[in-house]
Enzyme design. Structure first.
Site, PDB file in Angstrom:
ATOM      1  N   LYS A   1      -8.609  -4.534  -3.092  1.00 22.43           N
ATOM      2  CA  LYS A   1      -6.956  -5.047  -3.564  1.00 22.43           C
ATOM      3  C   LYS A   1      -6.880  -6.489  -3.594  1.00 22.43           C
ATOM      4  O   LYS A   1      -6.004  -6.820  -4.591  1.00 22.43           O
ATOM      5  CB  LYS A   1      -6.343  -4.317  -2.543  1.00 22.43           C
TER       6      LYS A   1
ATOM      7  N   ASP B   1       1.031  -1.407   0.109  1.00 20.46           N
ATOM      8  CA  ASP B   1      -0.025   0.077  -0.306  1.00 20.46           C
ATOM      9  C   ASP B   1       0.994   1.094  -0.007  1.00 20.46           C
ATOM     10  O   ASP B   1       2.171   1.067   0.489  1.00 20.46           O
ATOM     11  CB  ASP B   1      -0.811   0.004   1.169  1.00 20.46           C
ATOM     12  N   LEU B   2       0.495   2.596  -0.271  1.00 17.86           N
ATOM     13  CA  LEU B   2       1.253   3.588  -0.594  1.00 17.86           C
ATOM     14  C   LEU B   2       0.892   4.544   0.764  1.00 17.86           C
ATOM     15  O   LEU B   2       1.789   4.580   1.735  1.00 17.86           O
ATOM     16  CB  LEU B   2       1.045   4.376  -1.751  1.00 17.86           C
TER      17      LEU B   2
ATOM     18  N   ASP C   1      -2.151  -0.514   6.003  1.00 16.90           N
ATOM     19  CA  ASP C   1      -2.484   0.214   7.450  1.00 16.90           C
ATOM     20  C   ASP C   1      -3.823   0.807   7.859  1.00 16.90           C
ATOM     21  O   ASP C   1      -4.467   1.006   8.712  1.00 16.90           O
ATOM     22  CB  ASP C   1      -1.640   1.858   7.533  1.00 16.90           C
TER      23      ASP C   1
ATOM     24  N   GLY D   1      -5.124   2.634  -3.213  1.00 21.40           N
ATOM     25  CA  GLY D   1      -6.315   3.386  -3.455  1.00 21.40           C
ATOM     26  C   GLY D   1      -6.049   4.515  -4.525  1.00 21.40           C
ATOM     27  O   GLY D   1      -7.340   5.021  -5.164  1.00 21.40           O
TER      28      GLY D   1
END
Length: 267
Positions: free
Chosen positions: A193, A9-10, A216, A44
Site C-alpha cells: 500500500k 484501510d477498509l 489494523d 486489499g
C-alpha cells in the site's frame, strides 16, 4: 491549514464488523473532505468490493486496491494510474496443489474480471457479484491477474503462506486479508500500500509528512511506516501498533477512526 492526505484501510479500520461504514464515520470523513483534506481508500479488497464505499463517501480521489496492485481514479482517466500483474502460470500451479495445501478455492482477478476454480464455496455477497457462471472458472483465465485470492482454514493459513512464499519467492508476496475468513491474497513481489499511496501523494503534491494513515493488519505495516503520521486501530495487530505513531482509543465498532480523526484535524 496544511492539507492532509488521509489514507484509510477498509476492513477492521473504516468498516465495522458488519462490513459497513457507520453514519458517524461517514460524517467525519465527509467533514475532512469539506475542510480541504484528501480522503483516499487504500485496501486489499478488489475494486468491485470497495467501489460502493467509494461512492458512499462521495470520493473523487484516487484509490488503492489489491494492497497496491492497482492505483487509479475510478471512472476517470488519470495519468498516474498503474496496475501490476502476476503471471497466470502461478495461478495454475497453485490450483494444481489445491488438495495438498488444503485450499477451499483459488480465485484470480483484475479490475474487470473475476475467475474462481469452484462454485461450491462461492458466496455472492462475499464476492460482490451474482453473475458468476461456469464460464468464470479458473481454467478459462487468459490474461495475467492483478491478484490471486485463496481461501483456506485458519489452522492452515500460516503453512500455506510460507509454502507459496518459498516456492515463488522472487515473484510474489503473500498477504492476509483480515476479517473472519482465512483469506490469503497473492500479489506481485514488492507490491504494498505505501508504494501506491506515495503515487497518490505525489499526484496531489502532498509531502510525506502530511500523509495520515489508518490501518489494523499486517498489510498496513509499510503504509503506517511510510506515512508522516501512522495510526493503528485499537483492534489492530501488536506488530502494527509497534510501528504506529499512535493508536486509537476505540475500536472499529466504536467509530475509533472517526473519533480520532475529528480530534486530530480539529474538525
Amino acid at each position: 491549514m496544511t492539507k492532509k492526505l488521509i489514507a484509510i484501510d477498509l476492513d477492521g479500520t473504516t468498516l465495522n464488523s458488519q462490513s459497513l461504514i457507520s453514519p458517524r464515520t461517514a460524517e467525519v470523513l465527509n467533514k475532512a473532505t469539506a475542510a480541504g483534506h484528501y480522503v483516499s481508500i487504500a485496501t486489499g479488497r478488489p475494486f468491485r468490493m470497495s467501489d460502493h464505499f467509494y461512492q458512499q463517501l462521495k470520493l473523487e480521489t484516487p484509490m488503492v486496491n489489491f494492497n497496491g496492485g492497482l492505483v487509479h481514479k475510478p471512472r476517470q482517466t488519470w495519468e498516474y494510474e498503474r496496475e501490476i500483474s502476476l503471471s497466470k502460470e502461478i495461478a495454475f500451479e497453485i490450483l494444481a496443489q489445491k488438495e495438498a495445501l488444503n485450499l477451499d478455492f483459488v480465485a484470480a482477478e483484475n479490475r474487470k474480471t473475476f475467475y474462481i476454480d469452484t462454485l461450491e464455496q462461492f458466496e455472492g455477497m462475499f464476492f460482490a457479484s451474482e453473475n458468476v457462471s461456469e464460464a468464470n472458472l479458473l481454467r478459462n483465465l487468459t490474461s495475467n491477474p492483478t491478484s490471486l485470492l485463496i481461501k483456506t482454514k485458519h489452522e492452515f493459513a500460516a503453512n500455506v503462506a510460507s509454502s507459496l512464499q518459498s516456492q515463488f519467492d522472487n515473484e510474489i508476496d503473500v498477504r492476509t486479508w483480515g476479517g473472519p475468513n482465512a483469506i490469503l491474497e497473492i500479489v506481485p513481489k514488492g507490491v504494498q500500500k505505501a508504494m501506491a499511496v506515495s503515487v497518490i501523494a505525489d499526484s496531489l503534491k502532498i509531502k510525506t509528512k502530511d500523509v495520515v494513515a489508518f490501518g489494523d493488519e499486517h498489510n498496513d505495516l509499510e503504509l503506517l511506516q511510510y506515512a508522516g503520521w501512522g495510526v493503528a486501530m485499537k483492534n489492530g495487530t501488536e506488530q502494527l501498533k509497534g510501528v504506529a505513531n499512535d493508536v486509537t482509543t476505540q475500536n472499529n465498532n466504536e467509530d475509533g477512526l472517526a473519533n480520532y480523526l475529528e480530534k486530530y484535524l480539529s474538525l
